[in-house]
Design a protein around this motif. Sequence first.
Motif, PDB file in Angstrom:
ATOM      1  N   PHE A   1       0.856  -1.173   0.000  1.00  0.00           N
ATOM      2  CA  PHE A   1       0.000   0.000   0.000  1.00  0.00           C
ATOM      3  C   PHE A   1       0.898   1.230   0.000  1.00  0.00           C
ATOM      4  N   VAL A   2       0.841   2.060  -1.031  1.00  0.00           N
ATOM      5  CA  VAL A   2       1.789   3.154  -1.228  1.00  0.00           C
ATOM      6  C   VAL A   2       1.059   4.490  -1.144  1.00  0.00           C
ATOM      7  N   ARG A   3       1.667   5.422  -0.397  1.00  0.00           N
ATOM      8  CA  ARG A   3       1.173   6.795  -0.324  1.00  0.00           C
ATOM      9  C   ARG A   3       2.355   7.742  -0.512  1.00  0.00           C
ATOM     10  N   ARG A   4       2.106   8.871  -1.157  1.00  0.00           N
ATOM     11  CA  ARG A   4       3.145   9.881  -1.367  1.00  0.00           C
ATOM     12  C   ARG A   4       2.728  11.187  -0.691  1.00  0.00           C
ATOM     13  N   PHE A   5       3.717  11.832  -0.082  1.00  0.00           N
ATOM     14  CA  PHE A   5       3.472  13.055   0.664  1.00  0.00           C
ATOM     15  C   PHE A   5       4.461  14.127   0.227  1.00  0.00           C
ATOM     16  N   PHE A   6       4.029  15.361   0.389  1.00  0.00           N
ATOM     17  CA  PHE A   6       4.933  16.494   0.186  1.00  0.00           C
ATOM     18  C   PHE A   6       5.671  16.739   1.489  1.00  0.00           C
TER      19      PHE A   6
ATOM     20  N   PRO B   1       0.704  -0.365  12.265  1.00  0.00           N
ATOM     21  CA  PRO B   1       1.812  -0.008  13.167  1.00  0.00           C
ATOM     22  C   PRO B   1       2.944   0.660  12.411  1.00  0.00           C
ATOM     23  N   PRO B   2       3.671   1.580  13.057  1.00  0.00           N
ATOM     24  CA  PRO B   2       4.768   2.295  12.375  1.00  0.00           C
ATOM     25  C   PRO B   2       5.839   1.367  11.833  1.00  0.00           C
ATOM     26  N   GLU B   3       6.111   0.243  12.528  1.00  0.00           N
ATOM     27  CA  GLU B   3       7.162  -0.659  12.060  1.00  0.00           C
ATOM     28  C   GLU B   3       6.792  -1.375  10.770  1.00  0.00           C
ATOM     29  N   ALA B   4       5.530  -1.299  10.366  1.00  0.00           N
ATOM     30  CA  ALA B   4       5.105  -1.937   9.119  1.00  0.00           C
ATOM     31  C   ALA B   4       5.196  -0.988   7.927  1.00  0.00           C
ATOM     32  N   ILE B   5       5.692   0.234   8.134  1.00  0.00           N
ATOM     33  CA  ILE B   5       5.748   1.236   7.076  1.00  0.00           C
ATOM     34  C   ILE B   5       7.202   1.552   6.769  1.00  0.00           C
ATOM     35  N   THR B   6       7.537   1.557   5.503  1.00  0.00           N
ATOM     36  CA  THR B   6       8.872   1.927   5.042  1.00  0.00           C
ATOM     37  C   THR B   6       8.794   3.290   4.359  1.00  0.00           C
ATOM     38  N   PHE B   7       9.620   4.226   4.817  1.00  0.00           N
ATOM     39  CA  PHE B   7       9.629   5.574   4.271  1.00  0.00           C
ATOM     40  C   PHE B   7      10.885   5.769   3.421  1.00  0.00           C
ATOM     41  N   THR B   8      10.708   6.388   2.264  1.00  0.00           N
ATOM     42  CA  THR B   8      11.827   6.759   1.405  1.00  0.00           C
ATOM     43  C   THR B   8      11.584   8.168   0.875  1.00  0.00           C
ATOM     44  N   GLY B   9      12.678   8.851   0.547  1.00  0.00           N
ATOM     45  CA  GLY B   9      12.582  10.204   0.015  1.00  0.00           C
ATOM     46  C   GLY B   9      13.311  10.322  -1.307  1.00  0.00           C
ATOM     47  N   GLU B  10      12.832  11.200  -2.149  1.00  0.00           N
ATOM     48  CA  GLU B  10      13.434  11.431  -3.455  1.00  0.00           C
ATOM     49  C   GLU B  10      14.224  12.746  -3.418  1.00  0.00           C
ATOM     50  N   VAL B  11      15.530  12.621  -3.648  1.00  0.00           N
ATOM     51  CA  VAL B  11      16.423  13.776  -3.667  1.00  0.00           C
ATOM     52  C   VAL B  11      16.959  13.945  -5.076  1.00  0.00           C
ATOM     53  N   ALA B  12      16.909  15.173  -5.575  1.00  0.00           N
ATOM     54  CA  ALA B  12      17.311  15.426  -6.960  1.00  0.00           C
ATOM     55  C   ALA B  12      18.774  15.071  -7.196  1.00  0.00           C
TER      56      ALA B  12
ATOM     57  N   GLY C   1      13.379  24.097   4.711  1.00  0.00           N
ATOM     58  CA  GLY C   1      12.462  24.723   3.761  1.00  0.00           C
ATOM     59  C   GLY C   1      12.469  24.084   2.399  1.00  0.00           C
ATOM     60  N   ALA C   2      13.524  23.329   2.056  1.00  0.00           N
ATOM     61  CA  ALA C   2      13.563  22.649   0.763  1.00  0.00           C
ATOM     62  C   ALA C   2      12.511  21.538   0.737  1.00  0.00           C
ATOM     63  N   SER C   3      12.023  21.212  -0.446  1.00  0.00           N
ATOM     64  CA  SER C   3      10.966  20.219  -0.584  1.00  0.00           C
ATOM     65  C   SER C   3      11.542  18.846  -0.900  1.00  0.00           C
ATOM     66  N   MET C   4      10.772  17.827  -0.559  1.00  0.00           N
ATOM     67  CA  MET C   4      11.150  16.441  -0.829  1.00  0.00           C
ATOM     68  C   MET C   4       9.879  15.612  -0.930  1.00  0.00           C
TER      69      MET C   4
END
Length: 368
Positions: free
Chosen positions: A56-61, A216-227, A268-271
């Motif tokens: 289950f995938v969600r994207r956030f600013f 639960p939080p341990e069931a979620i993997t977070f990744t970020g996109e850096v230019a 302040g930079a976005s990701m």
Amino acid sequence: MRLSRVAAATVFLGFLFSTGAALAQSDDTAELGPSGQPVPVPSVKLIAPDDADTGFVRRFFGRIAARETVDLSFEVGGRLVQLPVVEGESYPVGTVVAELETDNFERAVARAELTLRQATRDQDRASRLAASNVASAVRAEDAQTARELAEVALNDARDALKDSVLRTPFDALVAARLAANFSNVEPGQPILRLHDMSEIRVQIDVPERLFQSGIPPEAITFTGEVAQRKDPVPLELIEFEAQTEAIGQTFLVTLRLPDLKISTLIPGASMTVTATVNGDYTPPGRPLPASALLLGADRSAKVMVFDPDSDDPDSGTLRLQDVTVISAAGTDLRVEGLDADAELVGAGLQMLSDGQKVRRYTGLTTGE
């Protein structure tokens, strides 16, 4: 004249025969419209089945944030004479970043030292007189109190002199200068805004319905996109505010980035942050956009399944199929009752019909 009429009739009959043959030939490949002309086979945009392992995938600013942001100020007032910092520059811990004129503070220290010396002499004299019964013991106690007060005043004067100099409390990035050099400042007036960049963080706003979905939080993997990096950057959940924002009813969640030596990762930079839920906690059903559902007056839901032809996988027939709509978190539409490999029409179901021949949309062609 008679021969020309016969010839014209022959040509007309030949034209009708050839047209009928052409229509009869095209009847196998396309339907005929009211004018008798073949109707082009429509193209439809299809939704391929989801990969079961993606979760289950969600994207956030997200917004880059410092570990801590503080406004430095003097505990004493005076004339600002040194502000040797540049906005956007980093300075190691203990660096002098602002200084007040110290003449007044140095004179205050000298006065306090003299007062303490005098109070010490007075205490000694009063103690000797009290010991020889010339003066009362109360007078000796008052002299001792005056000496102790003089010691406190000297410590305050020395602290004020020390407080006339501001040093960085950590390895700091100067965000802004909040006062002008050579101006008079008051105690507590902000002079500099500093970022603690020893740990780079990113903050996202998570809607309340997702936050309370029970995953639960341990069931979620977070990744970020850096230019500046090709691959996604792993993120670690640090904390969240235990109250919602006044607007939007969202929770502020803070994530930690690894130690990246990238100069543009400043507050302040976005990701773009992607949250992927482990497959064991993925909600049941298959996610679909609302445009892929055909809702009836009785609240029933149908989808159009694309059945490809055996000889041409880009052509096929549409088939209406009943599905059950579920929404575990109330934020997305998921359906049950579909085959795992079913391809569905993604939009425009009201313009199509059950059993209609269509072809897969693969992009615009010169004929379109």
